[in-house]
Write an enzyme that holds these catalytic residues in place. Structure first.
Site, PDB file in Angstrom:
ATOM      1  N   TYR A 118       4.056  25.262  10.812  1.00 23.23           N
ATOM      2  CA  TYR A 118       5.210  25.816  10.749  1.00 23.23           C
ATOM      3  C   TYR A 118       5.419  27.065   9.883  1.00 23.23           C
ATOM      4  CZ  TYR A 118       7.076  22.285  13.511  1.00 23.23           C
ATOM      5  OH  TYR A 118       7.428  21.093  14.311  1.00 23.23           O
ATOM      6  N   LYS A 152      -1.809  11.874  10.882  1.00 26.72           N
ATOM      7  CA  LYS A 152      -2.923  11.820  12.037  1.00 26.72           C
ATOM      8  C   LYS A 152      -4.273  11.997  11.266  1.00 26.72           C
ATOM      9  CE  LYS A 152      -4.254  11.365  15.998  1.00 26.72           C
ATOM     10  NZ  LYS A 152      -4.354  10.161  16.900  1.00 26.72           N
ATOM     11  N   ASP A 202       8.964  16.203  12.775  1.00 34.66           N
ATOM     12  CA  ASP A 202       9.622  17.021  13.799  1.00 34.66           C
ATOM     13  C   ASP A 202       9.866  16.051  14.979  1.00 34.66           C
ATOM     14  OD1 ASP A 202      11.034  18.759  15.241  1.00 34.66           O
ATOM     15  OD2 ASP A 202       9.600  20.434  15.416  1.00 34.66           O
TER      16      ASP A 202
END
Ligand code: NAD
Length: 413
Positions: free
Chosen positions: A150, A217, A293
């Site tokens: 982002y 992840k 998000d």
């Protein structure tokens, strides 16, 4: 009446009885839903504290209207107001996809260093949910807000910068990318991970939550999301918190978590399915920006509708409160939108201000509107009741706050 600024010290808020708070109404349905939230906030504050407390709202223009008028969606004077007053109730803003201006939301988060996006997701009885036991959904998501992809460090596939980076990668790192590859950079820093972990830990302790799950992840993105996991565990195990937590992997069979917060981690894709199949296993969720998000909206869907969720963007010296949903341009100006997301945002703002009595009044007034089945179209269609417009629904909430008992339940259409 002129208000006073809210002050911050070591992340703590000092709120005067007449705080100045910025108000940006937003794009699309923004003006309707944020006007609703503002009226309801004023009603709750007035009911709770009579004349002893009052918010002094200061309007600022950010988004499409400012873009049209000044050629810039977030002008230097808006930035100055933001850095001066630091607390903002904000309607949703439209962000073009693929091209055009970058997100003004991201710009404000970066400007005020609002590093945690906090989204409580708790089922409200009466709303239709796609899962069997929505009453088990009670999560609070802490999404890191200032790092990760982002930050917008990216270049188009056909730009000079992308070409140059491909050359450097080939020459210095033996990484051979296709010539038509766009490039984005995913930065995740230790400092930013540690400060949001600390905030989530303190929140979990203060609010007596059961567990914190670190979402990541890290099996694939080892030095960004994997590092996020390691650094977050590092804070949980540090002397600051060690006696308040139990780390799942260190638990011997039968060890008790009684009175402590369970800390565990889960890989993002697994978690995306588990919050649907066993939502009761998740309580506080701590996630890097992109994972956070995704899971925020997914969690919103579990309780039936993202239009009922608010979120807080919090840093050590400021806060921005907004609905979880976007600007829904198709409903703009039609008196159709559900203002609950913005109302919940205002409730969160009052909680951060320590004005809990007013926040509680809003929460109860909303619960009552739903149990009375006095709701807007997006919820009414599942309840099989007559929908209310944005304005009529706002009046219902104000009546509920003021204890007016004749709010008429909607009948079937
Ligand atoms: P959206 O949330 O605006 O709308 C998705 C769908 O959800 C709508 O079509 C509508 O059916 C429903 N919905 C959402 N909120 C509702 C409400 N209050 N009342 C009734 N129905 C509601 O998402 P989108 O279509 O992906 O985004 C539209 C614009 O909003 C984009 O420009 C996007 O960038 C922006 N956006 C802004 C924010 C923000 O300001 N924080 C957040 C998300 C999206």
């Amino acid at each position: 009446m002129v208000g006073e600024k809210i002050k911050f010290n070591g992340g703590k808020w000092t709120v005067p009885d007449n705080p100045s708070i910025l108000f940006a109404s937003g794009d699309g349905i923004g003006p309707e839903v944020s006007a609703s939230a503002k009226m309801i906030t004023d009603a709750a504050v007035s009911k709770s504290y009579a004349k002893s407390k009052r918010i002094e709202w200061i309007d600022i223009e950010i988004g499409e209207a400012a873009e049209k008028r000044y050629g810039n969606g977030i002008t230097e004077s808006a930035k100055k107001m933001l850095t001066e007053y630091r607390v903002l109730l904000k309607g949703p803003l439209t962000t073009p996809v693929g091209s055009g201006s970058r997100s003004f939301n991201v710009a404000i988060r970066m400007l005020l260093d609002l590093y945690a996006n906090i989204r409580p997701v708790r089922y409200i009885k009466g709303i239709e949910s796609p899962i069997k036991r929505p009453e088990n959904v009670d999560m609070v998501i802490f999404r890191e807000n200032t790092d990760d992809i982002y930050r917008g460090i990216e270049w188009r596939y056909d730009s000079k910068e992308a070409e140059r980076l491909r050359e450097i990668l080939k020459r210095d790192f033996k990484v051979d990318l296709e010539a038509d590859t766009g490039i984005g950079i995913k930065p995740i820093s230790r400092m930013k991970t540690e400060r949001i972990t600390r905030m989530a830990m303190n929140y979990a302790i203060t609010n007596r939550r059961r567990s914190i799950t670190i979402m990541h992840k890290g099996n694939i993105m080892k030095y960004t999301e994997g590092a996020f996991r390691e650094w977050a565990y590092g804070i949980a195990k540090s002397p600051e918190f060690a006696d308040r937590v139990v780390i799942e992997s260190e638990m011997t069979a039968g060890a008790s978590v009684e009175g402590k917060i369970l800390i565990n981690d889960r890989i993002a894709d697994n978690m995306m399915q588990q919050i649907i199949t066993r939502p009761e296993s998740y309580d506080v969720i701590l996630a890097p920006n992109l994972d956070g998000d995704y899971i925020s909206d997914e969690a919103g869907a579990l309780i039936g509708n993202i239009s009922v969720l608010g979120s807080a963007n919090i840093g050590d010296t400021g806060g921005m409160f907004e609905a979880a949903h976007g600007s829904v341009p198709k409903y703009a100006g039609m008196d159709l939108a559900n203002p609950m997301g913005m109302i919940k945002a205002a409730e969160l703002m009052l909680t951060f201000m320590g004005w809990n009595d007013a926040a509680d009044r809003i929460s109860k007034a909303v619960d009552r509107a739903i149990s009375d089945r006095t709701v807007t179209a997006d919820i009414a269609k599942y309840m099989g009741v007559k929908p209310m417009g944005t304005k009529a629904f706002t009046q219902v909430i104000i009546d509920n706050i003021n204890g007016v008992t004749n709010a008429t339940p909607s009948s079937a259409p």
